[in-house]
Motif scaffolding. Sequence first.
Motif, PDB file in Angstrom:
ATOM      1  N   HIS A  88      34.860  50.026  18.686  1.00 49.63           N
ATOM      2  CA  HIS A  88      33.776  49.398  19.444  1.00 49.63           C
ATOM      3  C   HIS A  88      32.899  48.496  18.585  1.00 49.63           C
ATOM      4  O   HIS A  88      32.272  47.571  19.116  1.00 49.63           O
ATOM      5  N   LEU A  89      32.833  48.729  17.304  1.00 46.86           N
ATOM      6  CA  LEU A  89      32.018  47.892  16.421  1.00 46.86           C
ATOM      7  C   LEU A  89      32.865  46.930  15.594  1.00 46.86           C
ATOM      8  O   LEU A  89      32.381  46.335  14.637  1.00 46.86           O
ATOM      9  N   ARG A  90      34.088  46.751  15.958  1.00 44.37           N
ATOM     10  CA  ARG A  90      34.970  45.838  15.218  1.00 44.37           C
ATOM     11  C   ARG A  90      34.553  44.392  15.484  1.00 44.37           C
ATOM     12  O   ARG A  90      34.317  43.999  16.634  1.00 44.37           O
ATOM     13  N   THR A  91      34.457  43.620  14.462  1.00 46.14           N
ATOM     14  CA  THR A  91      34.149  42.192  14.597  1.00 46.14           C
ATOM     15  C   THR A  91      35.363  41.310  14.334  1.00 46.14           C
ATOM     16  O   THR A  91      35.286  40.089  14.490  1.00 46.14           O
ATOM     17  N   LYS A  92      36.471  41.905  13.963  1.00 40.15           N
ATOM     18  CA  LYS A  92      37.710  41.178  13.726  1.00 40.15           C
ATOM     19  C   LYS A  92      38.828  41.866  14.508  1.00 40.15           C
ATOM     20  O   LYS A  92      38.740  43.061  14.803  1.00 40.15           O
ATOM     21  N   PRO A  93      39.882  41.114  14.824  1.00 43.60           N
ATOM     22  CA  PRO A  93      41.017  41.758  15.497  1.00 43.60           C
ATOM     23  C   PRO A  93      41.778  42.671  14.552  1.00 43.60           C
ATOM     24  O   PRO A  93      41.480  42.768  13.353  1.00 43.60           O
TER      25      PRO A  93
END
Length: 266
Positions: free
Chosen positions: A106-111
Amino acid sequence: REEKQLELTLEALISQVADLKNSLASFIYKLENEYDRLTWPSVLDSFALLSGQLNTLNKVLKHEKTPLLRNQVIIPLVLSPDRDEEIMRQTEGRVPVFSHEVVPDHLRTKPDPEVEEQEKQLITDAARISPDVAQKQIQSLNKMCSNLLEKISKEERESESGGLRQNKQTFNPADTNALVAAVAFGKGLSNRRPPGSGGSVQSSQPGAGAIIAGASGMQQVPMSGAPAQQQPMLAGVQMAQAGQPGKMPSGIKTNIKSASMHPYQR
């Protein structure tokens, strides 16, 4: 001031995303439950609404007063495997807990690393193509799409015309019934014979041809049990005997004699 601006931007983004989510949910509900009553203009209206909302969201993100969200860092302060009712309410039941298992997603900023690698490979391949080659490929693809659309349109026209031909009646049932009744039962046929139906019959013997030609103006008398080729000739003989009793012309005798040797007579 920056914190106030960030708070206003987040509120605007949350509002835009909520409207977009509601529109998507409404459109999916129509596709799943009202597909039998759904019309193409209604589908186009739904797509237009979604497109407008996405454009509005992009304008908010690209606005000059919007701070760069990529520079903001989100750090989870509390991680717990227990059920959190507040998170349940804010996520509408999609995230029951905020633990170490769900935080990376949920806090991922990259794939994902695999997806990121594939994206880099696509960008590299696209950069290798020159503008001229790319334009040729685009033209080739457009030509293929145009040919495919023409074939599809042709098939649709042929299917529609074939359906019209199959549905169109090519015969008259009344005429068909009258023809069947005439052939099977003779219904509607006349007993009158057309003029000239009792014409002269050609004979293979040269002498018989002269007798038939000479007796064409005389009345033909049918004889039961005699062949059809002998009836005109014998009728001529009877008329000649009626005109001259006791005498028979020599030409008639000769023709009778030659006709008696007909190959079809026994």
